[in-house]
Design a protein around this motif. Sequence first.
Motif, PDB file in Angstrom:
ATOM      1  N   ALA A 101       0.835  -1.209   0.000  1.00 16.85           N
ATOM      2  CA  ALA A 101       0.000   0.000   0.000  1.00 16.85           C
ATOM      3  C   ALA A 101       0.866   1.252   0.000  1.00 16.85           C
ATOM      4  CB  ALA A 101      -0.927  -0.006   1.210  1.00 16.85           C
ATOM      5  N   LEU A 102       1.875   1.275   0.852  1.00 17.87           N
ATOM      6  CA  LEU A 102       2.751   2.446   0.925  1.00 17.87           C
ATOM      7  C   LEU A 102       3.561   2.611  -0.357  1.00 17.87           C
ATOM      8  CD1 LEU A 102       3.963   2.157   4.633  1.00 17.87           C
ATOM      9  CD2 LEU A 102       2.180   3.649   3.697  1.00 17.87           C
ATOM     10  N   TYR A 103       3.972   1.485  -0.950  1.00 21.12           N
ATOM     11  CA  TYR A 103       4.703   1.562  -2.217  1.00 21.12           C
ATOM     12  C   TYR A 103       3.819   2.183  -3.300  1.00 21.12           C
ATOM     13  CZ  TYR A 103       7.341   0.263  -6.362  1.00 21.12           C
ATOM     14  OH  TYR A 103       8.038   0.326  -7.549  1.00 21.12           O
ATOM     15  N   LEU A 104       2.594   1.712  -3.403  1.00 14.99           N
ATOM     16  CA  LEU A 104       1.689   2.220  -4.427  1.00 14.99           C
ATOM     17  C   LEU A 104       1.309   3.677  -4.172  1.00 14.99           C
ATOM     18  CD1 LEU A 104      -0.498  -0.969  -4.865  1.00 14.99           C
ATOM     19  CD2 LEU A 104       0.913   0.076  -6.643  1.00 14.99           C
ATOM     20  N   ASN A 105       1.148   4.041  -2.910  1.00 14.29           N
ATOM     21  CA  ASN A 105       0.902   5.453  -2.578  1.00 14.29           C
ATOM     22  C   ASN A 105       2.003   6.341  -3.151  1.00 14.29           C
ATOM     23  OD1 ASN A 105      -0.650   5.547   0.761  1.00 14.29           O
ATOM     24  ND2 ASN A 105      -1.517   5.166  -1.242  1.00 14.29           N
ATOM     25  N   ASN A 106       3.225   5.856  -3.082  1.00  8.23           N
ATOM     26  CA  ASN A 106       4.375   6.658  -3.520  1.00  8.23           C
ATOM     27  C   ASN A 106       4.367   6.907  -5.026  1.00  8.23           C
ATOM     28  OD1 ASN A 106       6.835   8.023  -2.704  1.00  8.23           O
ATOM     29  ND2 ASN A 106       7.939   6.447  -3.842  1.00  8.23           N
ATOM     30  N   ILE A 107       3.651   6.058  -5.787  1.00  6.67           N
ATOM     31  CA  ILE A 107       3.548   6.294  -7.232  1.00  6.67           C
ATOM     32  C   ILE A 107       2.163   6.844  -7.587  1.00  6.67           C
ATOM     33  CG2 ILE A 107       5.323   4.620  -7.853  1.00  6.67           C
ATOM     34  CD1 ILE A 107       3.078   2.678  -8.672  1.00  6.67           C
ATOM     35  N   GLY A 108       1.461   7.366  -6.575  1.00  5.60           N
ATOM     36  CA  GLY A 108       0.227   8.096  -6.838  1.00  5.60           C
ATOM     37  C   GLY A 108      -1.055   7.306  -6.807  1.00  5.60           C
ATOM     38  N   VAL A 109      -0.994   6.050  -6.362  1.00  4.73           N
ATOM     39  CA  VAL A 109      -2.169   5.184  -6.368  1.00  4.73           C
ATOM     40  C   VAL A 109      -2.878   5.230  -5.014  1.00  4.73           C
ATOM     41  CG1 VAL A 109      -2.986   2.803  -6.667  1.00  4.73           C
ATOM     42  CG2 VAL A 109      -1.094   3.671  -8.076  1.00  4.73           C
ATOM     43  N   THR A 110      -4.190   5.339  -5.032  1.00  5.91           N
ATOM     44  CA  THR A 110      -5.001   5.228  -3.819  1.00  5.91           C
ATOM     45  C   THR A 110      -5.222   3.749  -3.543  1.00  5.91           C
ATOM     46  OG1 THR A 110      -6.115   7.300  -4.337  1.00  5.91           O
ATOM     47  CG2 THR A 110      -7.188   5.864  -2.738  1.00  5.91           C
ATOM     48  N   VAL A 111      -5.023   3.339  -2.291  1.00  2.45           N
ATOM     49  CA  VAL A 111      -4.999   1.908  -1.970  1.00  2.45           C
ATOM     50  C   VAL A 111      -5.993   1.588  -0.855  1.00  2.45           C
ATOM     51  CG1 VAL A 111      -3.553  -0.031  -1.243  1.00  2.45           C
ATOM     52  CG2 VAL A 111      -2.573   1.798  -2.654  1.00  2.45           C
ATOM     53  N   PHE A 112      -6.593   0.406  -0.991  1.00  4.68           N
ATOM     54  CA  PHE A 112      -7.502  -0.110   0.028  1.00  4.68           C
ATOM     55  C   PHE A 112      -7.106  -1.559   0.321  1.00  4.68           C
ATOM     56  CE2 PHE A 112      -9.559   3.057  -2.554  1.00  4.68           C
ATOM     57  CZ  PHE A 112     -10.177   3.885  -1.624  1.00  4.68           C
ATOM     58  N   VAL A 113      -6.694  -1.837   1.541  1.00  7.10           N
ATOM     59  CA  VAL A 113      -6.316  -3.199   1.930  1.00  7.10           C
ATOM     60  C   VAL A 113      -7.563  -3.898   2.470  1.00  7.10           C
ATOM     61  CG1 VAL A 113      -4.860  -4.623   3.408  1.00  7.10           C
ATOM     62  CG2 VAL A 113      -3.945  -2.504   2.428  1.00  7.10           C
ATOM     63  N   LEU A 114      -7.921  -4.996   1.836  1.00  8.18           N
ATOM     64  CA  LEU A 114      -9.148  -5.712   2.170  1.00  8.18           C
ATOM     65  C   LEU A 114      -8.875  -6.790   3.224  1.00  8.18           C
ATOM     66  CD1 LEU A 114     -12.125  -6.504   1.694  1.00  8.18           C
ATOM     67  CD2 LEU A 114     -11.325  -7.927  -0.222  1.00  8.18           C
ATOM     68  N   LYS A 115      -9.582  -6.704   4.328  1.00  4.38           N
ATOM     69  CA  LYS A 115      -9.625  -7.790   5.301  1.00  4.38           C
ATOM     70  C   LYS A 115     -10.850  -8.624   4.986  1.00  4.38           C
ATOM     71  CE  LYS A 115      -7.288  -5.594   9.233  1.00  4.38           C
ATOM     72  NZ  LYS A 115      -7.449  -5.130  10.634  1.00  4.38           N
ATOM     73  N   TYR A 116     -10.615  -9.740   4.299  1.00  5.27           N
ATOM     74  CA  TYR A 116     -11.712 -10.609   3.874  1.00  5.27           C
ATOM     75  C   TYR A 116     -11.850 -11.797   4.818  1.00  5.27           C
ATOM     76  CZ  TYR A 116      -7.780 -13.109   1.627  1.00  5.27           C
ATOM     77  OH  TYR A 116      -6.586 -13.760   1.379  1.00  5.27           O
ATOM     78  N   ARG A 117     -13.012 -12.419   4.786  1.00  4.82           N
ATOM     79  CA  ARG A 117     -13.303 -13.527   5.693  1.00  4.82           C
ATOM     80  C   ARG A 117     -12.541 -14.791   5.286  1.00  4.82           C
ATOM     81  NH1 ARG A 117     -19.683 -12.989   5.329  1.00  4.82           N
ATOM     82  NH2 ARG A 117     -19.059 -12.014   3.339  1.00  4.82           N
ATOM     83  N   LEU A 118     -12.177 -15.581   6.267  1.00  2.47           N
ATOM     84  CA  LEU A 118     -11.245 -16.693   6.082  1.00  2.47           C
ATOM     85  C   LEU A 118     -11.966 -18.036   6.226  1.00  2.47           C
ATOM     86  CD1 LEU A 118      -8.430 -15.109   8.256  1.00  2.47           C
ATOM     87  CD2 LEU A 118      -8.492 -15.222   5.744  1.00  2.47           C
ATOM     88  N   GLY A 119     -12.015 -18.778   5.133  1.00  2.00           N
ATOM     89  CA  GLY A 119     -12.765 -20.028   5.115  1.00  2.00           C
ATOM     90  C   GLY A 119     -12.045 -21.229   5.667  1.00  2.00           C
TER      91      GLY A 119
END
Length: 292
Positions: A101-119
């Motif tokens: 996320a921080l890497y992509l922020n540095n090249i101008g990308v807005t990032v969303f880290v998904l906490k998804y449910r674990l089967g």
Amino acid sequence: MKNKLIIYRILFILSIVLLPSTTSAQVKPSIIPLWENGSPGFENLRNVPEEAKDYWVKHINYPTLTAYFPPKEKANGTAVIICPGGGHRLLVINAEGTEPALYLNNIGVTVFVLKYRLGREENSPYSVEKHPKEDALRAIRLVRSNAAKWNINSNRIGMLGFSAGGEVVSAVAYENGDGDPNAKDPVDRLNGKPDFQILVYPGPLFIPDSVNSNAPPLFMVAANDDECCSAPVVKLLQAYRAAKVSVEVHLFPNGGHGFNMGNRSLSAAIKGWPQRMADWMADNIFQTPIQK
């Protein structure tokens, strides 16, 4: 000599003065629930706490997006939803969530880290086949519904998946993603298909035998000696070539599984894979026209 000492002192003072401004410019990530009242059918688990230690988090009962916004002067209107790996038993939340996320922020990308449910977590009430896909679809629709508010181009919303997170991406990438036009929640009326995808040593689940000509443009990275997750990369490459859809693949001779952003690797090529991703995005994604 005296002039040099004066210059060194000035530089030292400037470094002290400028350091706090750099630190204060960092914005604390925002936590956004996928569903305010909890995931459909599991609302009663909304307040059950997560478990986290060291590099991982698990026991996800209230799926969320952690939003990382780039500096305004760098923001380019592209968004990426990151799905960390962890075998559907946990989420490698630091090395495969925060760091990219921080890497992509540095090249101008807005990032969303998904906490998804674990089967596959012990005693999990969730299914690998059903609930991570629901979370991913909802995540894309939620970001798309807030595109104007977050200064995102609604046709530049992609997904990045590591390992099992790559399976979550694959679960939603090859369907039409159409929402329900009659849904009570307007978010669920929107399209849930990513506009592009980035897969890093993706797992084999949900990898199709063939793809249509409208499959999202694809960037993939894996190591050839990864017994688990190099075969899915080769399979997808063949499917994309047959469909004549844009694809870029970096298959390194060595590196195994789980090299994350390459920081811990001794391989110069693997250390450099994030730059290859950035180059691909610059060539293929950042120039995508804004949808009218």
